[in-house]
Scaffold this active site. Structure first.
Site: not given
Ligand code: NAP
Length: 266
Positions: A47, A68, A83, A108-112, A224
């Site tokens: 992403k 996304n 998202d 978490g620290a990604g795209g989501a 989710g």
């Protein structure tokens, strides 16, 4: 889900999954500039990289620098992030949780995680704490976002932040079938808050180890799948200009995830 939507709406489109090695990504994205592509969904782990390959970033995608959904307009590629909208709609409509004023933890620290942090900050959360396996990535995310109330927790402060939260969001790949740690919990059991909503963005399986553990601890949970459906509905509307047939998308998504065996937690 999208093929069900195309069938239900009568729109002459099709949707397919394409597995790409990293080195093929730029060539593939360049090919999307021509018909017959309407656009593309982008998932883990591309992403952020795709945000650099499109011509324009719109709305949440511009702030998150994570895409996304790509929409082709002529030969131009526009990057969106659906998202955040999907995340908030599921939170409000499916869990009945209003984020205004809440203390939230995002794992978490990604795209989501980016999309969730932006969504929660814009929805008026009082405080959003980011916790990640790689703390330097969490620190980088918080610095890039520059959103008031969004901070990173040190390893020492992580347990207390989780325990004090009104909302804990799992935006890691932990618990995902076929992922790096399908049977694991993203945080130790003892970090679960006493009363909070635990929202796991993982949708396959529907019953993740975190959701099972949270429910056993008496906490409210949200999986989710609703977010997946709502973010997909926004993408469908961007590609086609038609209203997304939500009921058919939901039925198709449920059928897809039900093929994955439920997890077991001992
Ligand atoms: P991403 O950008 O690749 O980020 C992955 C995150 O997971 C990173 O924070 C990474 O930590 C963490 N992680 C991976 N393996 C781990 C492990 N073994 N232990 C601890 N942390 C681990 O992925 P993404 O796009 O943000 O997606 C994250 C999850 O959200 C996926 O499960 C995805 O399916 C789900 N998701 C769901 C929806 C939905 O609609 N429901 C939408 C988007 C994403 P490091 O930084 O330390 O590597």
């Amino acid at each position: 889900m999208h093929n069900a939507a195309f069938r239900a709406s009568g729109f002459p489109g099709w949707y397919e999954a394409i597995d790409l090695p990293p080195e093929a990504l730029p060539t593939f994205v360049a090919a999307v500039r021509q018909p017959p592509w309407l656009g593309v969904n982008v998932t883990i782990p591309y992403k952020e990289q795709v945000a650099q390959l499109v011509d324009e970033l719109v709305g949440e995608a511009a702030r998150a620098r994570a895409v996304n959904t790509i929409v082709r307009r002529g030969s131009q590629l526009i990057g969106y992030n659906t998202d955040s909208a999907g995340f908030l709609r599921a939170l409000r409509e499916d869990a009945g949780f209003e984020p205004r004023g809440c203390a939230a933890v995002i794992l978490g620290a990604g795209g989501a995680a980016r999309a969730c942090a932006i969504a929660l900050a814009q929805a008026g959360a009082r405080h959003v704490t980011i916790i990640n396996r790689s703390p330097e990535r969490a620190a980088r995310l918080v610095a890039e976002l520059e959103l008031p109330g969004v901070t990173v927790a040190s390893a020492e402060a992580a347990a207390a932040a989780c325990q004090a939260a009104d909302l804990v969001v799992n935006a890691t790949a932990v618990g995902m079938a076929g992922g790096p740690a399908p049977a694991a919990l993203p945080i130790p059991l003892g970090w679960l808050p006493r009363s909070a909503l635990v929202y796991d963005l993982v949708y396959r399986p529907m019953e993740t180890p975190l959701l099972v553990a949270a429910r056993q601890a008496g906490l409210a949970t949200l999986g989710g799948l609703a977010m997946l459906i709502y973010q997909g509905a926004v993408a469908f509307e961007l590609w086609t200009g038609q209203e997304a047939p939500l009921a058919q998308m939901r039925a198709a998504a449920m059928a897809m995830v039900e093929e994955t065996p439920e997890c077991s937690v001992s």
